[in-house]
Design an enzyme around this catalytic site. Structure first.
Site, PDB file in Angstrom:
ATOM      1  N   LYS A   1     -13.226  57.145 -53.394  1.00 56.76           N
ATOM      2  CA  LYS A   1     -13.482  57.642 -52.043  1.00 56.76           C
ATOM      3  C   LYS A   1     -13.813  56.451 -51.151  1.00 56.76           C
ATOM      4  O   LYS A   1     -14.549  55.540 -51.577  1.00 56.76           O
ATOM      5  CB  LYS A   1     -14.663  58.628 -52.089  1.00 56.76           C
ATOM      6  CG  LYS A   1     -14.944  59.345 -50.766  1.00 56.76           C
ATOM      7  CD  LYS A   1     -16.073  60.378 -50.932  1.00 56.76           C
ATOM      8  CE  LYS A   1     -16.334  61.144 -49.648  1.00 56.76           C
ATOM      9  NZ  LYS A   1     -17.396  62.158 -49.795  1.00 56.76           N
TER      10      LYS A   1
ATOM     11  N   SER B   1     -16.341  66.985 -48.200  1.00 56.14           N
ATOM     12  CA  SER B   1     -15.703  65.845 -47.584  1.00 56.14           C
ATOM     13  C   SER B   1     -14.842  65.005 -48.515  1.00 56.14           C
ATOM     14  O   SER B   1     -13.961  64.278 -48.054  1.00 56.14           O
ATOM     15  CB  SER B   1     -16.779  64.944 -46.977  1.00 56.14           C
ATOM     16  OG  SER B   1     -17.559  64.349 -47.998  1.00 56.14           O
TER      17      SER B   1
ATOM     18  N   SER C   1     -19.905  68.187 -51.144  1.00 60.74           N
ATOM     19  CA  SER C   1     -18.682  67.409 -50.901  1.00 60.74           C
ATOM     20  C   SER C   1     -17.898  67.011 -52.136  1.00 60.74           C
ATOM     21  O   SER C   1     -16.783  66.520 -52.030  1.00 60.74           O
ATOM     22  CB  SER C   1     -19.012  66.150 -50.100  1.00 60.74           C
ATOM     23  OG  SER C   1     -19.230  66.490 -48.750  1.00 60.74           O
TER      24      SER C   1
END
Lengths: 486, 477
Positions: free
Chosen positions: A79, A154, A178
């Site tokens: 990420k 997210s 997330s």
């Protein structure tokens, strides 16, 4: 080589060690897949091909030398929220465009120590603020199961990349769901460990008291392998906890005979998608079939979770994001007339709408005269939410809930309605407020073929229990094996 | 109407730890810009602070030395504001739960004692420095100072005059330096002071509207700025107007305070507990350990000097003004066994030499042992006090022992009566006019004869012996 798709870290590690395949071959395989499929999905912000192949080459040399890191030669997606020395790290924000960290996050260092291969930077909601990966400055990520739908957020890029086999596993971060929510929406396994278990040093902060780091994997065993690599005390983080980390793979196949599994009544509310409700009923049956007893429990302060979260998280964010001022790194527009003008132009153009919304909410909540009514009150209620869980875990070994009230929704569906968007995390937020670990595992599909996730929760530092129950569940739930049609 | 000033001070002192408060960068002053920085103190994305334990201990020392209560638990808070010298956009400080509260120090003025309350002492990090280009509209940011540990000492509004404020400030300074936790250098900014000042009619209980003064980087400037501000506010009040609550900057070159920002522009710092740091728990054992490590403080030391060495309060004050000076004096006193005489030599000659060259007592070429030896040589009559005055100059210049100086210069005192008698007789014989006058009743001339004998012996004669011989020989025909 199509069968590589089916393979987990555990299986590929064996092939690598037996030299049936090299890390370079494996890395090239995933780079090819990314080239083929990521145009549609956009799970990657940036693919670091050269860097990946160099790491793979190094890994092959180490394998030849008889070394055996836990992730030696395994290609992972990261990420874009982890500072990685020499690699542009943006948090999916324009304001960090061009920022190249001079240091490695602890998690990156740990992965390097284990010999991983860095395939690229995965897309996310800007500064991890969102539940759909639609707020990224670099564009939206699509759900591999239905390209018209969002992958969750997210960490949407991290979930989509694993679901689409654009990496073997990936790393995400979870502030209010997330990791778990996109894992559920993309049909993969995602774990948020206990606050303090995995070092946050180098994780670009959204809400410091809630942020945790965790893996996305194809199955629970891989989750245990990834946790073995990333968990542990870090003296560079004051909130890191100096506890020994067990070997999580030992919790696989232990079974849950005699366990009590709590079903919180507050989590089975109106508005849950009917297919998810059915899947949950099946999940309860599965758990009982494994020799556990399901008991109804109560988490009485559940209704306040969302309100508490949307005060604490934006308050911390408003302060954490103050450093992006155009002075030191990242984006700074030209033509400012003075300092204040530079601040205004940088932050106005550098941040997206959702980030600005949260900075404003947080600034307001901390303002003189409002602090007691908002932040202080929220902190007090947070303590009650935490106590709910402590009391619940005196009655049960683990808790079972749906991960998300709905399956993946359509792109754009909730972008104009922040409150609807925030409700996506209604089942995951309490975990972060309490600091406890949670895992989402696939538990079926909707009639329309969208993945559904079940969430298990356990007490502080009991990730082992989560691996134990999730792996048992995975084995006996008899979930149909499907792959997204790409 | 007679007005009474009400003054409270906020002092920031940089702590002498080797490394910064939340990272391991050096705190050294004066290095190349941005050479003492790392991702943590530069406020890079993702970094986290880890508290330097020494900072807590140094703050505890100051708290104990000023009779503060140390809180069992305290925490750090974020003070949020934007400025380029603050790379995180917030300063890590303490707010609702400071390390210590409710202390005091005693000050002395015109012989009277006054107790000044200390509201709180807390820890925080320093900000960086901006350097402004003289020719271009650009500024440069130096983050070497960012994260250097500070303590903030907030007083109660207990001071009623500029003199009290300066005396309080000097007392704090003295304690900090004594504890060896701050170098006290005001010019380099390691000891800084802001003042809150208001006026009220004498006898009135309510405080008037205050202004906050900043940018006073010496004791003298604090004095000047406060004097100026008190006069300014007095003029305003006397003309029937109201003082405006604002922050004012002292302009040293103009000798005046100028408005910097009003109440409306005051920041809302949005303090909240820093989630990246955990609460600090201080147990009794830790406090006791710190108490044991405290040195004797200046006031205690001063009282002991007056009591044990029988020296005047003023001298005791000078000799205890630094730990090194007090130590020097005590060493001389111990070795010579003559504390009062030791005090005179240290206060007089030694300090004068040092002050002339702006040197510190630690660099004094006259070692305590040498000075004690010299005092003993006077005591046993080997040299006269007058000779010693010359000898010590030489000792200071060369760093040699008194014995060595005496031998080199052949400065042994003449104590032999026979030798001296001869000289005295010669002097009397060479000054018949003065002799006649002396005998005619002008007794003041005795000193003249002493001087002449000294001259003739190049100052080596034992003064007591000269006196005795002169008295005897001038009296007889």
């Amino acid at each position: 080589m199509e069968d590589i798709l089916e393979l987990t870290i555990a299986q590929i590690r064996e092939l690598l060690q037996k030299r049936k395949i090299s890390s370079v071959e494996l890395t090239n395989y995933f780079l090819e897949r990314i080239k083929r499929f990521d145009g549609d999905i956009s799970s990657y912000i940036k693919v670091t091909e050269e860097y990946a192949l160099k790491m793979a080459g190094d890994a092959d040399k180490k394998i030849a030398d008889g070394e055996n890191g836990q992730l030696l030669g395994i290609p992972l997606g990261i990420k874009d929220i982890y500072c990685t020395k020499g690699i542009e790290t943006t948090c999916a924000s324009r304001i960090l465009k061009g920022f190249i960290p001079p240091y490695d996050a602890t998690i990156i260092r740990r992965l390097k120590d284990e010999g991983y291969v860095h395939l690229g930077r995965l897309n996310m909601d800007e500064f991890a603020m969102g539940s759909s990966t639609e707020t990224s400055y670099f564009g939206i990520t699509r759900n591999p199961w239905d390209l018209e739908r969002i992958p969750g957020g997210s960490s949407g890029g991290s979930a989509a990349a694993v679901a689409a086999d654009e990496c073997i596993a990936s790393i995400g971060s979870d502030t209010g769901g997330s990791i778990r929510q996109p894992a559920a929406l993309c049909g993969v396994v995602g774990m948020k460990p206990t606050y303090g278990r995995v070092s946050r040093f180098g994780l670009i902060a959204f809400a410091s008291s809630l942020d945790q780091i965790g893996p996305f994997t194809k199955d629970v065993e891989d989750c245990a392998i990834m946790m073995n690599a990333i968990a542990g005390y870090d003296p560079r983080e004051s909130t890191s906890v100096p506890l020994n980390v067990p070997d999580y793979t030992e919790f696989i196949s232990r079974g849950i005979g005699g366990w009590k599994v709590g079903i919180p009544k507050e989590y089975f509310i109106e508005g849950i998608h009917p297919d998810i409700e059915k899947a949950m009923q099946r999940a309860i049956t599965t758990v009982e079939g494994l020799g556990a007893t399901c008991v109804e429990i109560s988490l009485p302060h559940t209704e306040y979770c969302l309100a508490v979260y949307y005060i604490i998280a934006p308050a911390e964010a408003s302060s954490n994001l103050a450093r992006y001022d155009g002075v030191k790194y990242g984006f700074r527009p030209q033509g400012s007339i003075d300092l204040l003008d530079m601040y205004k132009k940088t932050r106005s153009a550098g941040f997206g709408a959702e980030v600005k919304r949260r900075i404003m909410i947080g600034t307001y909540a901390l303002s003189s005269g409002y602090y007691d009514a908002y932040y202080k009150k929220a902190s007090q209620v947070r303590a009650l939410i935490k106590r709910d869980f402590t009391e619940a875990f005196t009655l049960c070994d683990a808790i079972l809930t749906p991960t998300s009230p709905t399956p993946a929704f359509k792109i754009g569906e909730k972008m104009d309605d922040p409150l609807q968007m925030y409700l996506s995390d209604i089942f995951t937020i309490s975990t972060n407020l309490a600091g406890i670990p949670g895992i989402s595992v696939p538990c079926g599909f909707t009639k329309d073929g969208l993945p559904i996730g079940a969430q298990f929760l356990a007490g502080h530092f009991e990730e082992g229990k989560l691996i134990q129950i999730a792996s048992a569940f995975e084995k006996y739930a008899n979930i149909e094996k499907r792959r997204p049609a790409l | 109407m007679p007005y009474e000033p009400v003054i409270g001070l906020e002092v920031h002192a940089q702590l002498l730890t080797e490394t910064k408060i939340f990272c391991s960068c050096s705190t050294q002053f004066g290095a190349e810009p941005n050479s003492h920085t790392c991702p943590v103190c530069m406020g890079m994305p993702g970094v986290l602070p880890v508290l330097n334990r020494k900072v807590v201990e140094y703050t505890m020392k100051m708290a104990l030395a000023t009779h503060c209560r140390i809180n069992e638990a305290c925490n750090f808070a974020r003070k949020n504001y934007f400025y380029p010298d603050l790379p995180k956009g917030y300063q890590i400080s303490q707010y609702a739960q400071p390390l210590s509260e409710h202390g005091y120090v005693d000050i002395e003025l015109d012989g009277g004692k006054k107790r000044i309350g200390i509201t709180r002492i807390h820890m925080e990090e320093d900000a960086g420095k901006l350097l402004h280009d003289e020719h271009l509209p650009s500024s440069y940011v130096d983050l070497n100072r960012t994260g250097v540990p500070l303590i903030e000492i907030v007083s109660e509004p207990d001071m009623r005059s500029t003199d009290e404020a300066v005396a309080y400030l000097k007392r704090l300074h003295e304690i900090l330096v004594y504890l060896e936790i701050c170098d006290g250098n005001m010019e380099e900014g390691s000891f800084r002071c802001d003042a809150n000042v208001s006026l009220r009619p004498r006898g009135e209980m309510m405080f008037g509207t205050r202004t906050e003064l900043k940018n006073m980087n010496s004791f003298r400037n604090v004095q000047r700025a406060l004097d100026y501000e008190i006069k300014r506010q007095q003029c305003i009040l006397e003309s029937g107007q109201d003082v405006i609550q604002e922050t004012r900057l002292w302009d040293d070159s103009k000798g005046e305070t100028q408005s910097m920002r009003g109440k409306e522009e005051a920041h809302d710092y949005r303090y909240f507990p820093d989630p990246d740091l955990v609460p600090i728990v201080i147990d009794n054992a830790w406090t006791e350990e710190m108490k044991k490590s405290l040195p004797e403080l200046p006031l205690e030391k001063r009282e002991r000097f007056i009591r044990d060495y029988q020296i005047p309060p003023y001298d005791a004050g000078v000799l205890t003004s630094s730990r090194a000076l007090a130590g020097y004096f005590e060493e001389v006193a111990r070795l010579s066994g003559k504390p009062k005489i030791a005090s005179n030599w240290v206060m007089g000659d030694v300090l004068r030499f040092l002050n002339e060259e702006k040197r510190d007592i630690k660099e004094c070429p006259v070692l305590p042992g040498s000075l004690a030896e010299m005092i003993q040589l006077i005591e046993d009559g080997t040299i006269s006090g007058k000779m010693a005055k010359d000898i010590i100059v030489e000792m200071y210049r060369t760093g040699k022992s008194p014995q060595a100086v005496i031998e080199e210069k052949g400065m042994i005192q003449i104590t032999d009566e026979g030798t001296l008698e001869k000289t005295v007789a010669e002097v009397i014989a060479a000054n018949p006019t003065q002799l006649a006058q002396y005998r005619g009743g002008k007794e003041k001339l005795f000193g003249y004869f002493v001087g002449q004998v000294m001259k003739a012996t190049q100052g080596k004669a034992n003064p007591q012996l000269i006196n005795e011989l002169l008295k005897e020989m001038l009296a007889k025909e």
